[in-house]
Every structure is written in structure tokens, then in C-alpha cells.
Design a protein around this motif. Structure first.
Motif, PDB file in Angstrom:
ATOM      1  N   THR A  24       0.823  -1.214   0.000  1.00  0.00           N
ATOM      2  CA  THR A  24       0.000   0.000   0.000  1.00  0.00           C
ATOM      3  C   THR A  24       0.860   1.267   0.000  1.00  0.00           C
ATOM      4  OG1 THR A  24      -0.255  -0.309   2.371  1.00  0.00           O
ATOM      5  CG2 THR A  24      -2.086  -1.007   0.990  1.00  0.00           C
ATOM      6  N   MET A  25       2.167   1.069   0.110  1.00  0.00           N
ATOM      7  CA  MET A  25       3.121   2.163  -0.124  1.00  0.00           C
ATOM      8  C   MET A  25       4.202   1.587  -1.022  1.00  0.00           C
ATOM      9  SD  MET A  25       4.182   4.500   3.125  1.00  0.00           S
ATOM     10  CE  MET A  25       5.544   5.529   2.602  1.00  0.00           C
ATOM     11  N   THR A  26       4.686   2.392  -1.978  1.00  0.00           N
ATOM     12  CA  THR A  26       5.671   1.866  -2.923  1.00  0.00           C
ATOM     13  C   THR A  26       7.038   1.679  -2.257  1.00  0.00           C
ATOM     14  OG1 THR A  26       4.471   3.178  -4.529  1.00  0.00           O
ATOM     15  CG2 THR A  26       6.552   2.202  -5.262  1.00  0.00           C
ATOM     16  N   GLY A  27       7.364   2.612  -1.368  1.00  0.00           N
ATOM     17  CA  GLY A  27       8.637   2.500  -0.672  1.00  0.00           C
ATOM     18  C   GLY A  27       8.811   3.643   0.307  1.00  0.00           C
ATOM     19  N   THR A  28       9.808   3.497   1.167  1.00  0.00           N
ATOM     20  CA  THR A  28      10.178   4.582   2.072  1.00  0.00           C
ATOM     21  C   THR A  28      11.689   4.494   2.298  1.00  0.00           C
ATOM     22  OG1 THR A  28       9.725   5.640   4.212  1.00  0.00           O
ATOM     23  CG2 THR A  28       9.580   3.249   4.169  1.00  0.00           C
ATOM     24  N   VAL A  29      12.215   5.382   3.115  1.00  0.00           N
ATOM     25  CA  VAL A  29      13.654   5.406   3.361  1.00  0.00           C
ATOM     26  C   VAL A  29      13.851   5.510   4.872  1.00  0.00           C
ATOM     27  CG1 VAL A  29      15.809   6.661   2.932  1.00  0.00           C
ATOM     28  CG2 VAL A  29      14.031   6.628   1.163  1.00  0.00           C
ATOM     29  N   LEU A  30      14.625   4.591   5.405  1.00  0.00           N
ATOM     30  CA  LEU A  30      14.844   4.605   6.862  1.00  0.00           C
ATOM     31  C   LEU A  30      15.666   5.820   7.276  1.00  0.00           C
ATOM     32  CD1 LEU A  30      14.829   3.127   9.712  1.00  0.00           C
ATOM     33  CD2 LEU A  30      17.045   2.219   9.022  1.00  0.00           C
ATOM     34  N   ASN A  31      15.068   6.638   8.131  1.00  0.00           N
ATOM     35  CA  ASN A  31      15.762   7.756   8.750  1.00  0.00           C
ATOM     36  C   ASN A  31      16.108   7.214  10.141  1.00  0.00           C
ATOM     37  OD1 ASN A  31      16.664  10.338   9.306  1.00  0.00           O
ATOM     38  ND2 ASN A  31      14.639  11.306   9.259  1.00  0.00           N
ATOM     39  N   ASP A  32      17.361   6.898  10.353  1.00  0.00           N
ATOM     40  CA  ASP A  32      17.774   6.070  11.487  1.00  0.00           C
ATOM     41  C   ASP A  32      17.792   6.863  12.802  1.00  0.00           C
ATOM     42  OD1 ASP A  32      18.976   4.344  13.219  1.00  0.00           O
ATOM     43  OD2 ASP A  32      20.844   4.116  12.079  1.00  0.00           O
ATOM     44  N   HIS A  33      16.642   6.932  13.460  1.00  0.00           N
ATOM     45  CA  HIS A  33      16.580   7.727  14.699  1.00  0.00           C
ATOM     46  C   HIS A  33      17.389   7.084  15.809  1.00  0.00           C
ATOM     47  CE1 HIS A  33      13.327   4.818  15.458  1.00  0.00           C
ATOM     48  NE2 HIS A  33      13.602   4.997  16.722  1.00  0.00           N
ATOM     49  N   ILE A  34      17.590   5.781  15.720  1.00  0.00           N
ATOM     50  CA  ILE A  34      18.387   5.124  16.770  1.00  0.00           C
ATOM     51  C   ILE A  34      19.864   5.495  16.590  1.00  0.00           C
ATOM     52  CG2 ILE A  34      19.102   2.887  17.725  1.00  0.00           C
ATOM     53  CD1 ILE A  34      16.269   1.915  17.212  1.00  0.00           C
ATOM     54  N   GLY A  35      20.359   5.321  15.373  1.00  0.00           N
ATOM     55  CA  GLY A  35      21.751   5.678  15.097  1.00  0.00           C
ATOM     56  C   GLY A  35      22.025   7.147  15.393  1.00  0.00           C
ATOM     57  N   GLN A  36      21.091   8.012  14.982  1.00  0.00           N
ATOM     58  CA  GLN A  36      21.308   9.455  15.166  1.00  0.00           C
ATOM     59  C   GLN A  36      21.254   9.847  16.645  1.00  0.00           C
ATOM     60  OE1 GLN A  36      19.141  12.051  12.250  1.00  0.00           O
ATOM     61  NE2 GLN A  36      18.681  10.127  11.244  1.00  0.00           N
ATOM     62  N   SER A  37      20.284   9.296  17.377  1.00  0.00           N
ATOM     63  CA  SER A  37      20.174   9.694  18.785  1.00  0.00           C
ATOM     64  C   SER A  37      21.356   9.162  19.596  1.00  0.00           C
ATOM     65  CB  SER A  37      18.836   9.239  19.381  1.00  0.00           C
ATOM     66  OG  SER A  37      18.689   7.854  19.235  1.00  0.00           O
ATOM     67  N   HIS A  38      21.824   7.967  19.254  1.00  0.00           N
ATOM     68  CA  HIS A  38      22.979   7.437  19.985  1.00  0.00           C
ATOM     69  C   HIS A  38      24.236   8.249  19.665  1.00  0.00           C
ATOM     70  CE1 HIS A  38      21.085   3.205  20.774  1.00  0.00           C
ATOM     71  NE2 HIS A  38      20.245   4.200  20.992  1.00  0.00           N
ATOM     72  N   GLN A  39      24.361   8.625  18.402  1.00  0.00           N
ATOM     73  CA  GLN A  39      25.507   9.469  18.028  1.00  0.00           C
ATOM     74  C   GLN A  39      25.449  10.798  18.789  1.00  0.00           C
ATOM     75  OE1 GLN A  39      28.384   8.986  15.613  1.00  0.00           O
ATOM     76  NE2 GLN A  39      28.782  10.531  17.180  1.00  0.00           N
ATOM     77  N   ALA A  40      24.237  11.363  18.882  1.00  0.00           N
ATOM     78  CA  ALA A  40      24.081  12.633  19.605  1.00  0.00           C
ATOM     79  C   ALA A  40      24.458  12.437  21.080  1.00  0.00           C
ATOM     80  CB  ALA A  40      22.650  13.135  19.480  1.00  0.00           C
ATOM     81  N   GLY A  41      24.019  11.341  21.667  1.00  0.00           N
ATOM     82  CA  GLY A  41      24.357  11.042  23.073  1.00  0.00           C
ATOM     83  C   GLY A  41      25.864  10.897  23.250  1.00  0.00           C
ATOM     84  N   ASP A  42      26.498  10.233  22.290  1.00  0.00           N
ATOM     85  CA  ASP A  42      27.955  10.061  22.367  1.00  0.00           C
ATOM     86  C   ASP A  42      28.662  11.411  22.258  1.00  0.00           C
ATOM     87  OD1 ASP A  42      27.490   7.366  22.588  1.00  0.00           O
ATOM     88  OD2 ASP A  42      27.948   6.900  20.499  1.00  0.00           O
ATOM     89  N   CYS A  43      28.116  12.301  21.433  1.00  0.00           N
ATOM     90  CA  CYS A  43      28.706  13.640  21.300  1.00  0.00           C
ATOM     91  C   CYS A  43      28.560  14.420  22.606  1.00  0.00           C
ATOM     92  CB  CYS A  43      28.044  14.415  20.163  1.00  0.00           C
ATOM     93  SG  CYS A  43      28.552  13.815  18.546  1.00  0.00           S
ATOM     94  N   VAL A  44      27.442  14.243  23.282  1.00  0.00           N
ATOM     95  CA  VAL A  44      27.241  14.894  24.584  1.00  0.00           C
ATOM     96  C   VAL A  44      28.371  14.471  25.537  1.00  0.00           C
ATOM     97  CG1 VAL A  44      25.780  14.827  26.666  1.00  0.00           C
ATOM     98  CG2 VAL A  44      24.741  15.185  24.416  1.00  0.00           C
ATOM     99  N   MET A  45      28.639  13.175  25.555  1.00  0.00           N
ATOM    100  CA  MET A  45      29.667  12.667  26.464  1.00  0.00           C
ATOM    101  C   MET A  45      31.055  13.179  26.084  1.00  0.00           C
ATOM    102  SD  MET A  45      27.660  11.133  28.404  1.00  0.00           S
ATOM    103  CE  MET A  45      28.849  10.501  29.572  1.00  0.00           C
ATOM    104  N   LEU A  46      31.331  13.192  24.782  1.00  0.00           N
ATOM    105  CA  LEU A  46      32.635  13.700  24.318  1.00  0.00           C
ATOM    106  C   LEU A  46      32.791  15.162  24.711  1.00  0.00           C
ATOM    107  CD1 LEU A  46      32.891  12.250  20.683  1.00  0.00           C
ATOM    108  CD2 LEU A  46      34.295  11.629  22.641  1.00  0.00           C
ATOM    109  N   ALA A  47      31.721  15.940  24.481  1.00  0.00           N
ATOM    110  CA  ALA A  47      31.768  17.371  24.777  1.00  0.00           C
ATOM    111  C   ALA A  47      31.969  17.586  26.277  1.00  0.00           C
ATOM    112  CB  ALA A  47      30.489  18.038  24.313  1.00  0.00           C
ATOM    113  N   ALA A  48      31.282  16.792  27.085  1.00  0.00           N
ATOM    114  CA  ALA A  48      31.395  16.949  28.541  1.00  0.00           C
ATOM    115  C   ALA A  48      32.806  16.639  29.016  1.00  0.00           C
ATOM    116  CB  ALA A  48      30.396  16.034  29.229  1.00  0.00           C
ATOM    117  N   LYS A  49      33.430  15.737  28.324  1.00  0.00           N
ATOM    118  CA  LYS A  49      34.796  15.343  28.676  1.00  0.00           C
ATOM    119  C   LYS A  49      35.812  16.378  28.223  1.00  0.00           C
ATOM    120  CE  LYS A  49      37.404  11.613  27.727  1.00  0.00           C
ATOM    121  NZ  LYS A  49      37.734  10.664  26.668  1.00  0.00           N
ATOM    122  N   GLY A  50      35.332  17.281  27.358  1.00  0.00           N
ATOM    123  CA  GLY A  50      36.242  18.310  26.838  1.00  0.00           C
ATOM    124  C   GLY A  50      36.984  17.855  25.603  1.00  0.00           C
ATOM    125  N   ASP A  51      36.554  16.741  25.005  1.00  0.00           N
ATOM    126  CA  ASP A  51      37.200  16.267  23.776  1.00  0.00           C
ATOM    127  C   ASP A  51      36.809  17.147  22.597  1.00  0.00           C
ATOM    128  OD1 ASP A  51      38.329  14.257  25.171  1.00  0.00           O
ATOM    129  OD2 ASP A  51      37.456  12.621  23.995  1.00  0.00           O
TER     130      ASP A  51
END
Ligand code: GAL
Length: 336
Positions: free
Chosen positions: A294-321
């Protein structure tokens, strides 16, 4: 995979170094030396959880709801003290929220801008308070990012998602041409024209068709603000106006495609038989619709990959990296 492992290790290290969370799990049970001295010492500073302020452009958005829930649980899993606020699609409101977080002394800000152009103001305020900012989902300009070494952007390259949408249509049996006039006659339902995701998806979906040697004809293009009800309304207007001339409805996201689907059905059309429909995000219901045809196709927008990357950046930034300017997660084509 190696990179991911390395990041996990970095985070684990960051956890112990900045004592983010101070949860029982992040503090090894066997610290006899520290314990014995602490009884004699006057007052050791208490372990403090890393305070993270997360600003979301609006809560009422299908994709960003999945994203923010995953981000919150990921950051909490890293032991952070997280507050997530709803910008209600109002930049003035979001700017106030940023200022409040700064006044409250958060350690790191995560910002999904209401308007990308507001990055300048957000960066200025955060820089003055020396607080790192991880921008997500709505990309600031490279010039804005360059003004502050403690800020970065985590997102995906929307050109890729647009290209995948066009490729999905070009790969169909009749190459996106139901009425056999030698042209792909399409409707484009746009997210928000200020947003690069919308701009690139609109441009690159069609570019993929012309790159495949196909002729195209835009019948209708209007903004639906990523919203299901607006997607339905616009698709209905287009179908009423252009009827059988329409071969394909491109939607910049799945939310609007869900709405467009309702309009397709109520106009007596059938996806895969006399019209094609594509979206982006790969919401669970849309993945099912792709399986069901009922839909021809879609494209995965990886909210898991993106949110985890964002979380990892938070930790790097907090560490002063040192942060990179851009962290990009790949899209994935979803077809039956
Ligand atoms: C896009 C997503 C849309 C919407 C938008 C908000 O990446 O595909 O569904 O959430 O972000 O900025």
C-alpha cells in the motif's frame, strides 16, 4: 562496528571520568582506598550527574517523537540527568528554553532548532556561558558551526534520502509512468521549505529520475509541514485537480505519506496499480504498508543511530574532547 565499539568505550571512560550519573552501576563496588580515606576527609565533592538540556522543535512530530524518546533513554542509560522540552514549533519559545537551561547551569545542550537560522543566537548564548551544543536533525549552516569549537551537528544527508526515493520510482516496472505518456507526472508534498531535509529531498528525488534518463513533470508542489493531516489535505487537493494525470506522489516524510494514502484511497486510486507513493523515515506502520504494497517505498531515517551518536557527542563534549563539526548517519532504502 569498530568505531561504534570505540565510542562505547569512550563513553564508558567518560562516565567514570566525569562521574556522570553517579549511579551504582557506574561506580565500581571495590574502591576500598577511596572509601577508607573518605571517612577521615572532611567533605569529598559528591558525584554529580551530567545535566543535559534537550530542546525539541515540537513534540507533535512522528519522527522526532521516536528520536527524542530514544535519545532520552540513551542519555539516561549513560547516567545523565536529562530534561527534554517542547519548543511547540515556536522559535521565541525555544530561545527562552535555551536561555533557561543555560541559567540553570546545564553541562551540555542538545538542540533541534525550530528555525535553522536561529543557530546564530543559540550559539552566541551557549558560547558566552561556555556550554557545548549538540545540534540535531535541523542543520545549522557551516558558517554558524564554525563560530564555536564546542558545537557540532548530528544528522543525516538528506540528499541521500531524496535520491533513494527517486531510485525507488525509477526501479518500478513502468518507471513511474502509469498513464504511458512518457513522462513521470508527479505531486511533491514538501515538509518545511526552510529546512534542508525538505529542500534536498524535493530536489534529489527528482534528480534521481532525470539521472535515470526519465522525463518529469511537476503537477503540484506545496508545503505540508511534515504533518499527516496537511499531507492528506494537499494530496486530496492534487488528486481532485489532476486525477489520473498523477503517476506518483512524493512526500518528504512518512507522516505526510500516511495522510496522502488516505486521500489516495478516498479518491478511488490504488497504490501499485494506478499510482505510486513514497515517503521517508520508515515509521513502523509505513514499513508494514510497504510490505503490504500500500506504499511503494520509504527510506529509513535512522533515529536510533542518530540519537545514539548525539548522546555520544554529549559525552565527548562533557569530557572536553574535540568535536567534529558534522556526524552523519546513513539512510537505508526500504522496498518490498
Ligand atoms: C526529518 C523527518 C521528518 C521530520 C523533520 C523534522 O528528518 O524526516 O519526519 O521529523 O525531520 O525536522
Amino acid at each position: 562496528m569498530k568505531k561504534l565499539l570505540a565510542l562505547v568505550l569512550v563513553c564508558a571512560l567518560a562516565l567514570t571520568m566525569v562521574a556522570c550519573g553517579g549511579s551504582a552501576a557506574s561506580t565500581p563496588a571495590s574502591t576500598p582506598a577511596a572509601e577508607s580515606t573518605s571517612t577521615a576527609a572532611p567533605e569529598a565533592p559528591a558525584d554529580k550527574a551530567l545535566k543535559v538540556g534537550v530542546c525539541i522543535y515540537k513534540f507533535d512530530d512522528n519522527f522526532m517523537t521516536l528520536y527524542r524518546q530514544e535519545l532520552e533513554s540513551y542519555l539516561k542509560g549513560l547516567g545523565c540527568d536529562v530534561t527534554v522540552v517542547d519548543g511547540k514549533n515556536d522559535q521565541a519559545e525555544q530561545t527562552n528554553q535555551v536561555n533557561t537551561f543555560i541559567a540553570d547551569g546545564v553541562d551540555v545542550l542538545v538542540v533541534n532548532l525550530v528555525q535553522s537560522s536561529a543557530a546564530t543566537t543559540v550559539i552566541e548564548a551557549a558560547k558566552a556561558a561556555d556550554i557545548p551544543v549538540v545540534f540535531i536533525n535541523r542543520e545549522p549552516t557551516a558558517e554558524d558551526l564554525a563560530t564555536y569549537d564546542k558545537c557540532c551537528y548530528v544528522g543525516a544527508d538528506a540528499r541521500q534520502s531524496g535520491t533513494f526515493q527517486g531510485e525507488i520510482i525509477a526501479a518500478t516496472e513502468n518507471k513511474g509512468d502509469f498513464n504511458g505518456n512518457g513522462v513521470v507526472d508527479y505531486v511533491m508534498i514538501i515538509g518545511d521549505p526552510e529546512n534542508v531535509d525538505a529542500q534536498y529531498r524535493t530536489e534529489f528525488s527528482i534528480k534521481a529520475l532525470t539521472d535515470a534518463g526519465l522525463k518529469v513533470n511537476e503537477l503540484f508542489a506545496q508545503r505540508g509541514d511534515w504533518d499527516q493531516a496537511k499531507g492528506q489535505e494537499l494530496a486530496n487537493t492534487a488528486l481532485t485537480q489532476f486525477g489520473d494525470k498523477i503517476d506518483v506522489i512524493f512526500c518528504n516524510n512518512d507522516g505526510m505519506a500516511l495522510g496522502a494514502y488516505q486521500a489516495i484511497v478516498s479518491n478511488g486510486r490504488t497504490v501499485g496499480k494506478d499510482i505510486y507513493l513514497v515517503g521517508v523515515d520508515a515509521l513502523e506502520e509505513c514499513q508494514q504498508m510497504v510490505k503490504d504494497g500500500t506504499m511503494t517505498g520509504t527510506v529509513l531515517n535512522d533515529h536510533i543511530g542518530q540519537s545514539h551518536q548525539a548522546g555520544d557527542c554529549v559525552m565527548l563534549a562533557a569530557k572536553g574532547d574535540k568535536l567534529e563539526k558534522n556526524y552523519t548517519v546513513d539512510y537505508v532504502k526500504v522496498v518490498a
